[in-house]
Design a protein around this motif. Structure first.
Motif, mmCIF file in Angstrom:
data_model
loop_
_atom_site.group_PDB
_atom_site.id
_atom_site.type_symbol
_atom_site.label_atom_id
_atom_site.label_comp_id
_atom_site.label_asym_id
_atom_site.label_seq_id
_atom_site.Cartn_x
_atom_site.Cartn_y
_atom_site.Cartn_z
ATOM 1 N N THR A 1 3.918 0.019 -11.184
ATOM 2 C CA THR A 1 5.019 0.976 -11.210
ATOM 3 C C THR A 1 4.434 2.368 -11.003
ATOM 4 O O THR A 1 3.424 2.712 -11.592
ATOM 5 C CB THR A 1 5.742 0.935 -12.569
ATOM 6 O OG1 THR A 1 6.263 -0.382 -12.753
ATOM 7 C CG2 THR A 1 6.892 1.933 -12.618
ATOM 8 N N VAL A 2 5.048 3.116 -10.108
ATOM 9 C CA VAL A 2 4.646 4.513 -9.936
ATOM 10 C C VAL A 2 5.750 5.350 -10.567
ATOM 11 O O VAL A 2 6.878 5.376 -10.061
ATOM 12 C CB VAL A 2 4.470 4.868 -8.445
ATOM 13 C CG1 VAL A 2 3.961 6.299 -8.296
ATOM 14 C CG2 VAL A 2 3.527 3.899 -7.772
ATOM 15 N N ARG A 3 5.406 5.965 -11.679
ATOM 16 C CA ARG A 3 6.414 6.637 -12.493
ATOM 17 C C ARG A 3 7.242 7.635 -11.673
ATOM 18 O O ARG A 3 6.700 8.454 -10.950
ATOM 19 C CB ARG A 3 5.726 7.378 -13.647
ATOM 20 C CG ARG A 3 6.679 7.876 -14.708
ATOM 21 C CD ARG A 3 5.923 8.415 -15.902
ATOM 22 N NE ARG A 3 5.299 7.336 -16.688
ATOM 23 C CZ ARG A 3 5.954 6.633 -17.609
ATOM 24 N NH1 ARG A 3 7.226 6.869 -17.851
ATOM 25 N NH2 ARG A 3 5.334 5.682 -18.280
ATOM 26 N N GLY A 4 8.546 7.500 -11.785
ATOM 27 C CA GLY A 4 9.440 8.431 -11.101
ATOM 28 C C GLY A 4 9.573 8.182 -9.609
ATOM 29 O O GLY A 4 10.317 8.872 -8.928
ATOM 30 N N MET A 5 8.832 7.187 -9.092
ATOM 31 C CA MET A 5 8.885 6.974 -7.636
ATOM 32 C C MET A 5 9.288 5.565 -7.239
ATOM 33 O O MET A 5 10.073 5.387 -6.321
ATOM 34 C CB MET A 5 7.522 7.289 -7.025
ATOM 35 C CG MET A 5 7.157 8.756 -7.214
ATOM 36 S SD MET A 5 5.831 9.264 -6.153
ATOM 37 C CE MET A 5 6.462 8.889 -4.553
ATOM 38 N N GLY A 6 8.747 4.593 -7.928
ATOM 39 C CA GLY A 6 9.093 3.226 -7.551
ATOM 40 C C GLY A 6 7.953 2.268 -7.834
ATOM 41 O O GLY A 6 7.299 2.356 -8.868
ATOM 42 N N PHE A 7 7.711 1.399 -6.883
ATOM 43 C CA PHE A 7 6.736 0.328 -7.088
ATOM 44 C C PHE A 7 5.803 0.251 -5.897
ATOM 45 O O PHE A 7 6.141 0.641 -4.787
ATOM 46 C CB PHE A 7 7.458 -1.004 -7.278
ATOM 47 C CG PHE A 7 8.569 -0.916 -8.274
ATOM 48 C CD1 PHE A 7 8.309 -0.976 -9.638
ATOM 49 C CD2 PHE A 7 9.883 -0.720 -7.856
ATOM 50 C CE1 PHE A 7 9.331 -0.860 -10.559
ATOM 51 C CE2 PHE A 7 10.911 -0.610 -8.771
ATOM 52 C CZ PHE A 7 10.641 -0.678 -10.131
ATOM 53 N N ILE A 8 4.638 -0.314 -6.148
ATOM 54 C CA ILE A 8 3.679 -0.450 -5.057
ATOM 55 C C ILE A 8 2.941 -1.772 -5.231
ATOM 56 O O ILE A 8 2.621 -2.187 -6.351
ATOM 57 C CB ILE A 8 2.711 0.754 -5.030
ATOM 58 C CG1 ILE A 8 1.809 0.723 -3.801
ATOM 59 C CG2 ILE A 8 1.852 0.824 -6.281
ATOM 60 C CD1 ILE A 8 1.104 2.031 -3.567
ATOM 61 N N LEU A 9 2.733 -2.451 -4.112
ATOM 62 C CA LEU A 9 1.979 -3.691 -4.144
ATOM 63 C C LEU A 9 0.625 -3.436 -3.507
ATOM 64 O O LEU A 9 0.540 -2.980 -2.376
ATOM 65 C CB LEU A 9 2.735 -4.775 -3.361
ATOM 66 C CG LEU A 9 2.193 -6.198 -3.524
ATOM 67 C CD1 LEU A 9 2.485 -6.729 -4.910
ATOM 68 C CD2 LEU A 9 2.824 -7.101 -2.479
ATOM 69 N N GLY A 10 -0.404 -3.722 -4.234
ATOM 70 C CA GLY A 10 -1.763 -3.547 -3.702
ATOM 71 C C GLY A 10 -2.261 -2.123 -3.884
ATOM 72 O O GLY A 10 -1.596 -1.282 -4.473
ATOM 73 N N GLU A 11 -3.444 -1.902 -3.365
ATOM 74 C CA GLU A 11 -4.025 -0.561 -3.450
ATOM 75 C C GLU A 11 -3.217 0.358 -2.543
ATOM 76 O O GLU A 11 -2.517 -0.082 -1.668
ATOM 77 C CB GLU A 11 -5.478 -0.575 -2.943
ATOM 78 C CG GLU A 11 -6.324 -1.701 -3.453
ATOM 79 C CD GLU A 11 -6.605 -1.586 -4.935
ATOM 80 O OE1 GLU A 11 -6.629 -0.439 -5.428
ATOM 81 O OE2 GLU A 11 -6.776 -2.616 -5.600
ATOM 82 N N GLY A 12 -3.352 1.626 -2.745
ATOM 83 C CA GLY A 12 -2.682 2.530 -1.826
ATOM 84 C C GLY A 12 -2.567 3.896 -2.416
ATOM 85 O O GLY A 12 -3.266 4.231 -3.368
ATOM 86 N N GLY B 1 0.800 -1.217 0.000
ATOM 87 C CA GLY B 1 0.000 0.000 0.000
ATOM 88 C C GLY B 1 0.834 1.268 0.000
ATOM 89 O O GLY B 1 0.303 2.361 -0.043
ATOM 90 N N HIS B 2 2.158 1.107 0.072
ATOM 91 C CA HIS B 2 3.050 2.269 0.056
ATOM 92 C C HIS B 2 4.055 2.120 -1.076
ATOM 93 O O HIS B 2 4.448 1.003 -1.416
ATOM 94 C CB HIS B 2 3.795 2.405 1.378
ATOM 95 C CG HIS B 2 2.877 2.580 2.546
ATOM 96 N ND1 HIS B 2 2.294 3.782 2.853
ATOM 97 C CD2 HIS B 2 2.411 1.687 3.446
ATOM 98 C CE1 HIS B 2 1.512 3.628 3.910
ATOM 99 N NE2 HIS B 2 1.557 2.362 4.287
ATOM 100 N N VAL B 3 4.471 3.243 -1.606
ATOM 101 C CA VAL B 3 5.442 3.189 -2.686
ATOM 102 C C VAL B 3 6.805 2.777 -2.135
ATOM 103 O O VAL B 3 7.264 3.301 -1.127
ATOM 104 C CB VAL B 3 5.558 4.566 -3.385
ATOM 105 C CG1 VAL B 3 6.671 4.536 -4.426
ATOM 106 C CG2 VAL B 3 4.235 4.939 -4.032
ATOM 107 N N VAL B 4 7.408 1.801 -2.801
ATOM 108 C CA VAL B 4 8.760 1.367 -2.465
ATOM 109 C C VAL B 4 9.680 1.882 -3.575
ATOM 110 O O VAL B 4 9.484 1.569 -4.745
ATOM 111 C CB VAL B 4 8.815 -0.176 -2.388
ATOM 112 C CG1 VAL B 4 10.245 -0.660 -2.376
ATOM 113 C CG2 VAL B 4 8.067 -0.661 -1.146
ATOM 114 N N SER B 5 10.649 2.689 -3.200
ATOM 115 C CA SER B 5 11.524 3.295 -4.206
ATOM 116 C C SER B 5 12.660 2.348 -4.578
ATOM 117 O O SER B 5 12.938 1.380 -3.864
ATOM 118 C CB SER B 5 12.098 4.605 -3.674
ATOM 119 O OG SER B 5 12.963 4.325 -2.585
ATOM 120 N N ARG B 6 13.329 2.655 -5.681
ATOM 121 C CA ARG B 6 14.509 1.874 -6.050
ATOM 122 C C ARG B 6 15.605 2.013 -4.998
ATOM 123 O O ARG B 6 16.353 1.073 -4.744
ATOM 124 C CB ARG B 6 15.013 2.316 -7.427
ATOM 125 C CG ARG B 6 14.126 1.840 -8.560
ATOM 126 C CD ARG B 6 14.733 2.178 -9.921
ATOM 127 N NE ARG B 6 13.945 1.603 -11.006
ATOM 128 C CZ ARG B 6 12.814 2.133 -11.463
ATOM 129 N NH1 ARG B 6 12.340 3.238 -10.946
ATOM 130 N NH2 ARG B 6 12.155 1.546 -12.444
#
Ligand code: CA
Length: 229
Positions: free
Chosen positions: A215-226, A167-172
């Motif tokens: 994939t959240v462009r420019g930020m990283g990745f997210i699993l699930g809603e959030g 539910g939170h963006v995980v960055s590279r």
């Protein structure tokens, strides 16, 4: 259920021990913070009851050190004074609840029961899930819709990290540090991360209608809603 009681006052420690034992819990007592810390590291407990006012190594020190080494057992703090500062300090350091001294035993017992109920759901389980994706950390298994996924070690670690932060963006940067264990992001690491994420996506999402890893462009990745969906 095993409970560790860290309390330097004999009278209080004995009363807690006797009360808990007569209720059916197994109790170990420690009279100093140092001893409590050692017991908590060496043995397995379902709950820690920790007096904050201990000589030399305070309850707060014990708690801080235990949380630093990743100990996740629920902690019930005993505070001598009903001061907001004590409470906040205890909870800030990772305590789950507190009881103000002097307390009646039934009050303590009620808190103990509540924490143990929560503990068996939250802490005792080493399983994580998002939608139909399930991870069993003990068996080292990942499944989606009940079908086991065959993952490499790195893929497994990435899924574990994403699930812990679901539910939170995980960055590279986070993946580089937490999974690849490198302090600095660099092109080779970014490539490795992207390759792993792409492979994961093929195993995790391609066969299924609902996509979990985005994939959240420019930020990283997210699993699930959030956020930022
Ligand atoms: Ca004390």
């Amino acid at each position: 259920m095993r409970i560790l009681v860290v309390e330097d006052e004999d009278k209080v420690a004995n009363a807690i021990r006797e009360g808990l034992e007569s209720t059916g819990y197994e109790v170990r007592t420690a009279r100093t913070g140092e001893e409590g810390y050692v017991f908590a590291r060496q043995e397995s407990f379902d709950l820690l009851i920790l007096d904050l006012m201990l000589p030399r190594c305070s309850g707060a020190d014990v708690l801080k050190r235990l949380r630093e080494i990743g100990a996740q057992l629920p902690v019930l703090v005993l505070t001598a004074k009903d001061t907001v500062q004590d409470r906040v300090a205890g909870l800030d350091l990772g305590a789950d609840d507190y009881v103000v001294k002097p307390f009646a035993f039934p009050e303590l017992l009620a808190r103990v029961r509540a924490l143990l109920r929560r503990g068996s759901a939250d802490y005792g389980s080493l399983k994580m899930r998002q939608d139909d994706l399930e991870m069993d950390l003990v068996a080292r298994r990942v499944a989606r819709s009940g079908h086991p996924l065959s993952l490499t070690v790195k893929e497994f670690e990435v899924v574990e990290f994403l699930l812990r932060n679901k539910g939170h963006v995980v960055s590279r940067e986070m993946l580089a540090q937490e999974v690849w264990k490198v302090a600095e992001r660099a092109t080779p690491i970014d490539n490795a991360i992207d390759i792993t994420i792409n492979r994961l996506r093929r195993k995790l999402d391609d066969p299924y209608e609902k996509k979990l890893l985005r994939t959240v462009r420019g930020m990283g990745f997210i699993l699930g809603e959030g956020e930022r969906s």
